[in-house]
Motif scaffolding. Structure first.
Motif, PDB file in Angstrom:
ATOM      1  N   TRP A  67       8.935   7.400  -1.980  1.00  0.00           N
ATOM      2  CA  TRP A  67       8.585   6.783  -3.261  1.00  0.00           C
ATOM      3  C   TRP A  67       7.181   7.187  -3.705  1.00  0.00           C
ATOM      4  N   ALA A  68       6.228   7.170  -2.790  1.00  0.00           N
ATOM      5  CA  ALA A  68       4.823   7.400  -3.131  1.00  0.00           C
ATOM      6  C   ALA A  68       4.507   8.867  -3.373  1.00  0.00           C
ATOM      7  N   PRO A  70       4.677  13.174  -1.726  1.00  0.00           N
ATOM      8  CA  PRO A  70       4.295  13.912  -0.525  1.00  0.00           C
ATOM      9  C   PRO A  70       2.791  13.985  -0.279  1.00  0.00           C
ATOM     10  N   SER A  71       1.980  13.713  -1.283  1.00  0.00           N
ATOM     11  CA  SER A  71       0.534  13.804  -1.070  1.00  0.00           C
ATOM     12  C   SER A  71      -0.105  12.456  -0.758  1.00  0.00           C
ATOM     13  N   CYS A  72       0.705  11.397  -0.655  1.00  0.00           N
ATOM     14  CA  CYS A  72       0.139  10.091  -0.297  1.00  0.00           C
ATOM     15  C   CYS A  72      -0.346  10.113   1.153  1.00  0.00           C
ATOM     16  N   VAL A  73      -1.235   9.205   1.475  1.00  0.00           N
ATOM     17  CA  VAL A  73      -1.731   9.065   2.841  1.00  0.00           C
ATOM     18  C   VAL A  73      -1.363   7.668   3.321  1.00  0.00           C
ATOM     19  N   VAL A  74      -0.625   7.591   4.408  1.00  0.00           N
ATOM     20  CA  VAL A  74      -0.261   6.298   4.978  1.00  0.00           C
ATOM     21  C   VAL A  74      -1.467   5.775   5.752  1.00  0.00           C
ATOM     22  N   GLU A 106      -0.285  -1.659  -1.433  1.00  0.00           N
ATOM     23  CA  GLU A 106       0.406  -2.293  -0.310  1.00  0.00           C
ATOM     24  C   GLU A 106       1.828  -2.612  -0.756  1.00  0.00           C
ATOM     25  N   ILE A 107       2.773  -2.281   0.109  1.00  0.00           N
ATOM     26  CA  ILE A 107       4.183  -2.502  -0.173  1.00  0.00           C
ATOM     27  C   ILE A 107       4.774  -3.384   0.916  1.00  0.00           C
ATOM     28  N   ALA A 108       5.421  -4.467   0.518  1.00  0.00           N
ATOM     29  CA  ALA A 108       6.195  -5.288   1.458  1.00  0.00           C
ATOM     30  C   ALA A 108       7.554  -4.628   1.613  1.00  0.00           C
ATOM     31  N   VAL A 123       3.343  -1.819   4.336  1.00  0.00           N
ATOM     32  CA  VAL A 123       2.838  -0.458   4.447  1.00  0.00           C
ATOM     33  C   VAL A 123       1.737  -0.317   3.405  1.00  0.00           C
ATOM     34  N   VAL A 124       0.595   0.230   3.818  1.00  0.00           N
ATOM     35  CA  VAL A 124      -0.501   0.508   2.906  1.00  0.00           C
ATOM     36  C   VAL A 124      -0.612   2.014   2.765  1.00  0.00           C
ATOM     37  N   VAL A 125      -0.604   2.480   1.503  1.00  0.00           N
ATOM     38  CA  VAL A 125      -0.726   3.908   1.229  1.00  0.00           C
ATOM     39  C   VAL A 125      -1.848   4.151   0.229  1.00  0.00           C
ATOM     40  N   GLN A 126      -2.421   5.314   0.342  1.00  0.00           N
ATOM     41  CA  GLN A 126      -3.372   5.805  -0.665  1.00  0.00           C
ATOM     42  C   GLN A 126      -2.605   6.818  -1.487  1.00  0.00           C
TER      43      GLN A 126
END
Length: 132
Positions: A67-68, A70-74, A106-108, A123-126
């Motif tokens: 969803w976020a 491919p360049s997101c950072v977990v 932040e995603i629940a 999950v927290v993503v940048q």
């Protein structure tokens, strides 16, 4: 694309095959017999082999990063296991944005099978290219 608190991620249905459960346990070097030997799993009180936590963690990561982008950072994955994932079932992953500040989101998440919630957590993503 803007991201707001309350946004829902599209659900993802994950078929739980015996091959997938056994292969992912072995691929993550989890040789615990309850993840690959049905008779020993039953002997130890389970109805069948069941998915290991490393696979669940990977599926949660895959779900959010698909969803976020491919360049997101977990930045963090915090999960709790509930009902086992057994072969022959399907786990449905769902998610809701619960916090958004700049590019930090932040995603629940929840993964539910026929027995009930298998996994719950956050999950927290940048994000890159999406703004909260």
């Amino acid at each position: 694309m803007n991201v707001s608190v309350g946004d829902e991620l599209p659900p993802l249905d994950v078929p739980l095959t015996r091959t997938m459960i056994v292969a992912t346990a072995l691929a993550s070097r989890d040789y615990q017999d309850v993840h690959h030997d049905p008779s020993l799993a039953v002997e130890r009180g389970s109805k069948d082999v069941f998915m290991n936590i490393l696979t669940t963690n990977g599926l949660v990561d895959r779900y959010v990063t698909a969803w976020a982008g491919p360049s997101c950072v977990v930045k963090a994955i915090r999960i709790r296991l509930g009902a086992p994932n057994y072969p022959g079932d399907t786990m449905r992953l769902t998610g809701t944005v619960t916090a958004a500040d700049g590019d930090a989101v932040e995603i629940a998440v929840k993964g539910v099978n026929a027995l009930g919630p298998h996994v719950t957590g956050t999950v927290v993503v940048q994000l890159q290219g999406k703004k909260a």
